[in-house]
Design a protein around this motif. Structure first.
Motif: not given
Length: 166
Positions: A73-86
């Motif tokens: 839980y919450c290990k991958f809470d990076s906005e940049l990583l979210t931008l990459f995925t979405s």
């Protein structure tokens, strides 16, 4: 939950045949929807790889290494990583609106060609990526390719059904 059924009361027999061309057209048309599922599986696996995180998202990697608990839980809470995925999904959504105009004006052939070329360019850019910007731009190109290809794909379903059942 969406659902539906078609009830036929006629005994009309169709003279259409299942040929290898029709089978191939159906397989190609139905495989278009698999792109999204495949991407979710692949990008989810890649974004949890230590070597990928260490190279492109070092802050996420450091946080993951610092937390030794078993909870993800919450290990991958990076906005940049979210931008990459979405970025792929947002680009596909926007491109599908543009692709509808291109398909209407120029036809399915050009829409599919644009989709294929941009998808190929996005794949090459992601394969050669050395930084996060290249990754995100590659994902955007992949999304544009999917948006254009999915615009014309339902017409292949219709074509294959009409070809089997004249």
């Amino acid at each position: 939950m969406a659902g539906g059924a078609i009830v036929s009361t006629s005994n009309k027999q169709y003279g259409g045949k299942m040929t290898s061309f029709v089978l191939l057209a159906c397989i190609m048309a139905s495989s278009g929807g698999l792109i999204f599922g495949y991407d979710i599986g692949i990008s989810g696996g890649v974004t949890s790889m230590d070597s990928f995180l260490e190279k492109f998202f070092p802050s996420v990697y450091a946080k993951q290494q610092a937390d030794s608990s078993t909870s993800q839980y919450c290990k991958f809470d990076s906005e940049l990583l979210t931008l990459f995925t979405s970025s792929l999904y947002v680009a596909a959504l926007i491109a599908s609106f543009v692709a509808s105009s291109v398909t209407r004006v120029s036809g399915r052939k050009w829409s599919m060609l644009i989709g294929g070329v941009t998808f190929l360019a996005g794949s090459a850019l992601n394969g050669a990526a050395v930084n996060v910007l290249m990754l995100i731009l590659g994902r955007v190109l992949l999304g544009i390719g999917i948006g254009f290809a999915n615009q014309a794909r339902p017409l292949f379903f219709f074509f294959s059904l009409c070809y089997v059942h004249p």
